[in-house]
Scaffold this motif. Structure first.
Motif, PDB file in Angstrom:
ATOM      1  N   VAL A   1       0.822  -1.220   0.000  1.00 38.25           N
ATOM      2  CA  VAL A   1       0.000   0.000   0.000  1.00 38.25           C
ATOM      3  C   VAL A   1       0.852   1.264   0.000  1.00 38.25           C
ATOM      4  O   VAL A   1       0.317   2.358  -0.256  1.00 38.25           O
ATOM      5  CB  VAL A   1      -0.960   0.013   1.210  1.00 38.25           C
ATOM      6  N   PHE A   2       2.162   1.166   0.258  1.00 39.27           N
ATOM      7  CA  PHE A   2       3.016   2.340   0.116  1.00 39.27           C
ATOM      8  C   PHE A   2       2.964   2.869  -1.319  1.00 39.27           C
ATOM      9  O   PHE A   2       3.161   4.064  -1.546  1.00 39.27           O
ATOM     10  CB  PHE A   2       4.462   2.009   0.490  1.00 39.27           C
ATOM     11  N   LEU A   3       2.706   1.984  -2.274  1.00 40.81           N
ATOM     12  CA  LEU A   3       2.566   2.401  -3.672  1.00 40.81           C
ATOM     13  C   LEU A   3       1.113   2.610  -4.068  1.00 40.81           C
ATOM     14  O   LEU A   3       0.770   3.638  -4.657  1.00 40.81           O
ATOM     15  CB  LEU A   3       3.218   1.360  -4.593  1.00 40.81           C
ATOM     16  N   THR A   4       0.225   1.657  -3.745  1.00 44.17           N
ATOM     17  CA  THR A   4      -1.162   1.764  -4.208  1.00 44.17           C
ATOM     18  C   THR A   4      -1.899   2.929  -3.555  1.00 44.17           C
ATOM     19  O   THR A   4      -2.800   3.511  -4.165  1.00 44.17           O
ATOM     20  CB  THR A   4      -1.921   0.458  -3.918  1.00 44.17           C
ATOM     21  N   ALA A   5      -1.521   3.286  -2.319  1.00 44.74           N
ATOM     22  CA  ALA A   5      -2.213   4.397  -1.646  1.00 44.74           C
ATOM     23  C   ALA A   5      -2.057   5.702  -2.401  1.00 44.74           C
ATOM     24  O   ALA A   5      -2.935   6.577  -2.341  1.00 44.74           O
ATOM     25  CB  ALA A   5      -1.682   4.563  -0.225  1.00 44.74           C
ATOM     26  N   ALA A   6      -0.945   5.852  -3.137  1.00 42.26           N
ATOM     27  CA  ALA A   6      -0.715   7.079  -3.895  1.00 42.26           C
ATOM     28  C   ALA A   6      -1.553   7.144  -5.161  1.00 42.26           C
ATOM     29  O   ALA A   6      -1.558   8.177  -5.843  1.00 42.26           O
ATOM     30  CB  ALA A   6       0.768   7.201  -4.260  1.00 42.26           C
ATOM     31  N   LEU A   7      -2.269   6.074  -5.509  1.00 41.75           N
ATOM     32  CA  LEU A   7      -3.042   6.028  -6.752  1.00 41.75           C
ATOM     33  C   LEU A   7      -4.535   5.907  -6.492  1.00 41.75           C
ATOM     34  O   LEU A   7      -5.292   5.542  -7.387  1.00 41.75           O
ATOM     35  CB  LEU A   7      -2.568   4.837  -7.603  1.00 41.75           C
ATOM     36  N   VAL A   8      -4.971   6.222  -5.278  1.00 40.59           N
ATOM     37  CA  VAL A   8      -6.383   6.105  -4.914  1.00 40.59           C
ATOM     38  C   VAL A   8      -6.902   7.460  -4.458  1.00 40.59           C
ATOM     39  O   VAL A   8      -6.320   8.084  -3.562  1.00 40.59           O
ATOM     40  CB  VAL A   8      -6.581   5.058  -3.790  1.00 40.59           C
ATOM     41  N   GLU A   9      -7.985   7.910  -5.069  1.00 50.44           N
ATOM     42  CA  GLU A   9      -8.664   9.138  -4.656  1.00 50.44           C
ATOM     43  C   GLU A   9     -10.053   8.795  -4.144  1.00 50.44           C
ATOM     44  O   GLU A   9     -10.689   7.842  -4.613  1.00 50.44           O
ATOM     45  CB  GLU A   9      -8.760  10.130  -5.821  1.00 50.44           C
ATOM     46  N   ASN A  10     -10.533   9.614  -3.186  1.00 48.61           N
ATOM     47  CA  ASN A  10     -11.788   9.290  -2.509  1.00 48.61           C
ATOM     48  C   ASN A  10     -13.014   9.949  -3.119  1.00 48.61           C
ATOM     49  O   ASN A  10     -14.126   9.472  -2.926  1.00 48.61           O
ATOM     50  CB  ASN A  10     -11.703   9.700  -1.035  1.00 48.61           C
ATOM     51  N   ASN A  11     -12.849  11.068  -3.824  1.00 49.92           N
ATOM     52  CA  ASN A  11     -14.023  11.779  -4.331  1.00 49.92           C
ATOM     53  C   ASN A  11     -13.768  12.258  -5.754  1.00 49.92           C
ATOM     54  O   ASN A  11     -12.640  12.237  -6.256  1.00 49.92           O
ATOM     55  CB  ASN A  11     -14.381  12.957  -3.417  1.00 49.92           C
ATOM     56  N   ILE A  12     -14.833  12.711  -6.382  1.00 46.29           N
ATOM     57  CA  ILE A  12     -14.785  13.076  -7.800  1.00 46.29           C
ATOM     58  C   ILE A  12     -13.883  14.285  -8.030  1.00 46.29           C
ATOM     59  O   ILE A  12     -13.139  14.342  -9.014  1.00 46.29           O
ATOM     60  CB  ILE A  12     -16.204  13.351  -8.323  1.00 46.29           C
TER      61      ILE A  12
END
Length: 378
Positions: A76-87
């Protein structure tokens, strides 16, 4: 027929990953939220506000960085940087990737761009994890720790890289009513997130933007291997240099001119301390000169590389490098010819040149050489 979208490979992959991971994250959060509503009493649902977009209890631990789960899910050190929560944040991140990633990947190449993305995503996430880990250890672990996610760090790193490459390019905002040079964007972006963090509760954006700014600058300033394409390069066209020693890319240069006289002593003191403890290696005079000449030779190449017409920006950069290499070669030939002429004028007159030697001696040879030749022949 619609126009073909021309994107470099890593930029295209990042756009698709951000879309896919953000959609997966949103669907899982929504499912968890709905399941909690079904299990909760109706009175509790009516009186307790909940927002599955931002509430930390709906975080997805195998996609975003939640400090208490990190031991079992280090990816998740990498995947967390590619996830956004809202539009809204998703639209901003996609725009930054589309324009910033497309330009930087074409300017550096896919390999260097990929290394930069890894540095500016994983290191800030790790720094933020340490901050929240220390905080939770000091005040007590909350029931739902704050999840760390988003492209804030990568956006800050992109702005630092653009400041290095096209600092004088001007961006028009709000229908050209506001014009800002790119060299001012990194400091403005970081300052805006530092201010908005305590006010709006987006404290993760505060740390990610700060660490992204510092990581991007440190990597480009001290570690990235670049080609020396200036006239002062002595090793030829293939010479390389570690970092960017130019004065325009010093840390103090990121701040407004009015603040630089006050910040310069502080920055110099920190740098001297790091050099003294051997954390940093001081730049040589040749590296500083080469860096300054490289910075001076950079033009506002943003539109030419961004247009996507068959890599015209890369060809223009190659032509510029060849011209600089030819200029350096011509200067060395002129210097060598001048030294030979000044050291042995009689030998030149006594041994006539063959046709094969004539072009080499003619490069940069002073016109006054004809007068000594006539005197010796007489």
């Amino acid at each position: 027929m619609p126009p073909r979208i021309n994107l470099p490979p890593i930029t295209r992959a990042l756009l698709l990953l951000v879309l896919a991971l953000s959609a997966l994250n949103a669907s899982i959060r929504l499912s968890k939220w709905r399941a909690s509503l079904a299990d909760a009493p109706a009175s509790h649902v009516a009186t307790t506000p909940s927002n599955y977009f931002s509430a930390p209890e709906w975080a997805v631990p195998f996609l975003v960085l939640v400090p208490i789960y990190i031991i079992h899910q280090p990816w998740v050190f990498l995947t967390a940087a590619l996830v956004e929560n809202n539009i809204v944040s998703l639209a901003i991140s996609l725009s930054v990737l589309w324009f910033g990633g497309r330009y930087l990947e074409r300017a550096w190449g896919s390999k260097e761009f990929g290394k930069f993305v890894l540095f500016v995503t994983m290191i800030p996430n790790f720094g933020a994890f340490l901050v929240y880990g220390i905080w939770h250890a000091a005040v007590g672990k909350p029931q739902f720790p704050t999840p760390i996610q988003g492209l804030i760090a990568l956006e800050a790193g992109f702005l630092v890289a653009l400041k290095q490459l096209v600092p004088e390019h001007t961006v028009a905002l709000f229908k050209a009513t506001l014009r800002v040079r790119i060299k001012h964007f990194p400091a403005l972006f970081t300052l805006a997130n530092i201010i908005s963090g305590p006010l709006l509760g987006t404290d993760t954006a505060l740390w990610l933007s700060l660490f992204g700014f510092l990581t991007g600058w440190i990597y480009l300033r001290f570690f990235r291997i670049t080609e020396i394409t200036t006239a002062s390069a002595t090793g030829g066209e293939g010479s390389t240099m570690k970092g960017d020693a130019s004065d325009t890319f010093a840390f103090v240069a990121f701040w407004p001119d009015i603040m630089q006289p006050y910040l310069a002593p502080v920055c110099d003191g920190i740098y001297d301390t790091l050099v003294a403890v051997k954390v940093c290696t001081p730049f040589s005079e040749e590296a500083i000169e080469a860096g300054n000449e490289g910075a001076a030779s950079r033009s506002e190449g943003l539109p030419s590389i961004m247009d996507g017409r068959g890599g015209s920006g890369r060809r223009a950069e190659a032509e510029r490098r060849r011209a600089l290499a030819l200029k350096a070669l011509d200067q060395r030939l002129n210097s060598a010819a001048a030294n030979r002429t000044a050291g042995a004028p009689v030998a030149l007159s006594a041994a006539p040149m063959t046709p094969a030697e004539a072009p080499e001696a003619a490069v940069g040879a002073p016109m006054e050489i004809e007068e000594p030749v006539k005197e010796v022949q007489a």
